[in-house]
Scaffold this active site. Structure first.
Site, PDB file in Angstrom:
ATOM      1  N   TYR A  50       7.056   4.556 -17.435  1.00  0.00           N
ATOM      2  CA  TYR A  50       6.459   5.583 -16.468  1.00  0.00           C
ATOM      3  C   TYR A  50       6.682   7.084 -16.920  1.00  0.00           C
ATOM      4  CZ  TYR A  50       5.241   8.021 -11.828  1.00  0.00           C
ATOM      5  OH  TYR A  50       4.720   8.618 -10.856  1.00  0.00           O
TER       6      TYR A  50
ATOM      7  N   LYS B 153       4.155   9.803 -18.009  1.00  0.00           N
ATOM      8  CA  LYS B 153       3.769  11.274 -17.529  1.00  0.00           C
ATOM      9  C   LYS B 153       4.139  12.400 -18.229  1.00  0.00           C
ATOM     10  CE  LYS B 153       2.566   9.776 -13.266  1.00  0.00           C
ATOM     11  NZ  LYS B 153       1.031   9.994 -12.630  1.00  0.00           N
TER      12      LYS B 153
HETATM   13  N1  LIG Z   1       4.483   8.968  -4.049  1.00  0.00           N
HETATM   14  C1  LIG Z   1       5.525   9.942  -5.003  1.00  0.00           C
HETATM   15  O1  LIG Z   1       6.628  10.395  -4.588  1.00  0.00           O
HETATM   16  C2  LIG Z   1       5.016  10.404  -6.329  1.00  0.00           C
HETATM   17  C3  LIG Z   1       5.722  11.070  -6.957  1.00  0.00           C
HETATM   18  C4  LIG Z   1       5.397  11.555  -8.432  1.00  0.00           C
HETATM   19  C5  LIG Z   1       4.306  11.126  -8.937  1.00  0.00           C
HETATM   20  N2  LIG Z   1       3.279  10.520  -8.082  1.00  0.00           N
HETATM   21  C6  LIG Z   1       2.136  10.296  -8.711  1.00  0.00           C
HETATM   22  O2  LIG Z   1       1.174  10.428  -7.739  1.00  0.00           O
HETATM   23  C7  LIG Z   1      -0.040   9.762  -7.920  1.00  0.00           C
HETATM   24  C8  LIG Z   1      -0.414   8.881  -6.453  1.00  0.00           C
HETATM   25  O3  LIG Z   1       0.406   8.212  -6.162  1.00  0.00           O
HETATM   26  P1  LIG Z   1      -0.010   7.324  -4.802  1.00  0.00           P
HETATM   27  O4  LIG Z   1       0.980   6.157  -4.687  1.00  0.00           O
HETATM   28  O5  LIG Z   1      -0.002   8.144  -3.623  1.00  0.00           O
HETATM   29  O6  LIG Z   1      -1.354   6.670  -5.361  1.00  0.00           O
HETATM   30  P2  LIG Z   1      -1.940   5.424  -4.532  1.00  0.00           P
HETATM   31  O7  LIG Z   1      -1.418   3.946  -5.238  1.00  0.00           O
HETATM   32  O8  LIG Z   1      -2.163   5.486  -2.913  1.00  0.00           O
HETATM   33  O9  LIG Z   1      -3.561   5.191  -5.279  1.00  0.00           O
HETATM   34  C9  LIG Z   1      -4.438   6.470  -4.663  1.00  0.00           C
HETATM   35  C10 LIG Z   1      -5.735   5.542  -4.732  1.00  0.00           C
HETATM   36  O10 LIG Z   1      -6.108   5.241  -6.026  1.00  0.00           O
HETATM   37  C11 LIG Z   1      -6.993   4.016  -6.023  1.00  0.00           C
HETATM   38  N3  LIG Z   1      -6.925   3.452  -7.337  1.00  0.00           N
HETATM   39  C12 LIG Z   1      -5.582   2.635  -7.661  1.00  0.00           C
HETATM   40  N4  LIG Z   1      -5.964   2.348  -9.118  1.00  0.00           N
HETATM   41  C13 LIG Z   1      -7.333   2.704  -9.341  1.00  0.00           C
HETATM   42  C14 LIG Z   1      -8.211   2.371 -10.350  1.00  0.00           C
HETATM   43  N5  LIG Z   1      -7.658   1.748 -11.510  1.00  0.00           N
HETATM   44  N6  LIG Z   1      -9.286   3.063 -10.403  1.00  0.00           N
HETATM   45  C15 LIG Z   1      -9.764   3.472  -9.226  1.00  0.00           C
HETATM   46  N7  LIG Z   1      -9.049   3.752  -8.256  1.00  0.00           N
HETATM   47  C16 LIG Z   1      -7.755   3.366  -8.229  1.00  0.00           C
HETATM   48  C17 LIG Z   1      -6.254   3.271  -4.737  1.00  0.00           C
HETATM   49  O11 LIG Z   1      -7.012   2.205  -4.317  1.00  0.00           O
HETATM   50  C18 LIG Z   1      -5.766   4.354  -3.966  1.00  0.00           C
HETATM   51  O12 LIG Z   1      -7.067   4.566  -2.819  1.00  0.00           O
HETATM   52  C19 LIG Z   1       0.214   8.805  -8.991  1.00  0.00           C
HETATM   53  O13 LIG Z   1      -0.223   9.406 -10.218  1.00  0.00           O
HETATM   54  C20 LIG Z   1       1.854   8.586  -8.888  1.00  0.00           C
HETATM   55  O14 LIG Z   1       2.308   8.402 -10.087  1.00  0.00           O
HETATM   56  C21 LIG Z   1       3.825   9.996  -6.733  1.00  0.00           C
END
Ligand SMILES: NC(=O)c1ccc[n+]([C@@H]2O[C@H](COP(=O)([O-])OP(=O)(O)OC[C@H]3O[C@@H](n4cnc5c(N)ncnc54)[C@H](O)[C@@H]3O)[C@@H](O)[C@H]2O)c1
Length: 268
Positions: free
Chosen positions: A162, A166
């Protein structure tokens, strides 16, 4: 609209939000809509996008749901074309989809590695390229915002693939910024730290204990913190900013300068 928010005006703009059905994608859609932008919400789960679209409509902006899977290469040109047709143009993209696989590098198989690259890097390349081609074809300026992570900027133990994906996205954003600057297309990324989402910690107690001991701001971020950053990078307030990654992490990366723990924690 107040004079402060008008600095961030996106009146008349049209945005494609990849993963717009919940969390950071939902917040980004709502912040852009508050600034006057119409949105096309792409999600694997169309009901989620519909619910966000309802909230966008309550803000007086147009929203369209596009059911699609950005991990399917064939879907990507269809998604961009549908967004352009439904919105009557396309100026902006905010791309949220991504997730970390948990495990040490020694446990990471070639299949897990490939999946992580597909989910966090490859689709972003293909989608941003498709949007850039559409902007260039129409002679339109535009802005693209991707989601990286603090894990792309330092060691990411137990999430090495991951972190590599990124980190690749951060590099890709720089190259896109340079290659597409002549076309007036800005490309930037946001690097979230720890944002409140259901999947990150098994219990709220563990999450809060982590935040209190390791995050300088002593609390985790919210999806709205990412939405605010997305609006900034999409707006003219960031008109001279391209190729950058904006850390939205409550000071997490800066705190790496304190190997003995945060001041006041009495560690070590
Ligand atoms: N949560 C954290 O603390 C954190 C930290 C660093 C980076 N991130 C990054 O933030 C981003 C969002 O993470 P999250 O957990 O909120 O996302 P999530 O899993 O909630 O996904 C967001 C939306 O994307 C949709 N989705 C997933 N796969 C898809 C696909 N193949 N095609 C179309 N739609 C799709 C899902 O249905 C969901 O509604 C990610 O890129 C993650 O790596 C998160």
């Amino acid at each position: 609209m107040s004079s402060e928010t008008s600095f961030f005006s996106l009146a008349g703009k049209k945005a494609l939000i990849i993963g717009g059905g919940q969390g950071m994608g939902e917040s980004s859609a709502l912040f852009l809509a508050r600034a006057g932008c119409d949105v096309a919400l792409v999600d694997l789960v169309p009901d989620r996008a519909d619910a966000v679209g309802q909230k966008v409509a309550e803000l007086g902006r147009k929203a369209f749901t596009i059911e699609g899977n950005v991990l399917d290469d064939a879907d990507i040109p269809l998604i961009v074309a549908e967004a352009e047709a439904k919105l009557g143009g396309l100026d902006l993209m905010v791309s949220i989809v991504g997730a970390a696989a948990w495990g040490s590098l020694l446990e990471t198989t070639a299949e897990i590695w490939d999946d992580q690259m597909r989910l966090n890097l490859r689709y972003f390349f293909l989608t941003a390229k498709e949007v850039a081609q559409s902007l260039i074809r129409r002679g339109q300026p535009g802005a693209i915002v991707g989601i990286a992570s603090v894990d792309g900027q330092r060691a990411a133990p137990m999430r090495g693939a991951y972190g590599a994906a990124k980190g690749g996205l951060i590099s890709l954003v720089q190259t896109m910024a340079v290659e597409w600057a002549p076309h007036d297309i800005r490309v930037n990324a946001i690097a979230p730290g720890h944002i409140v989402t259901p999947r990150l910690f098994d219990t709220p107690q563990r999450a809060e204990a982590y935040a209190a001991s390791l995050l300088p701001m002593r609390h985790r971020g919210t999806p709205d913190d990412i939405g605010r950053a997305a609006l900034f990078l999409a707006s003219d307030m960031a008109r001279y900013i391209t190729g950058t990654t904006l850390d939205v992490d409550g000071g997490l990366l800066a705190a790496n300068l304190f190997p003995r723990g945060l001041p006041g924690n009495n560690q070590g």
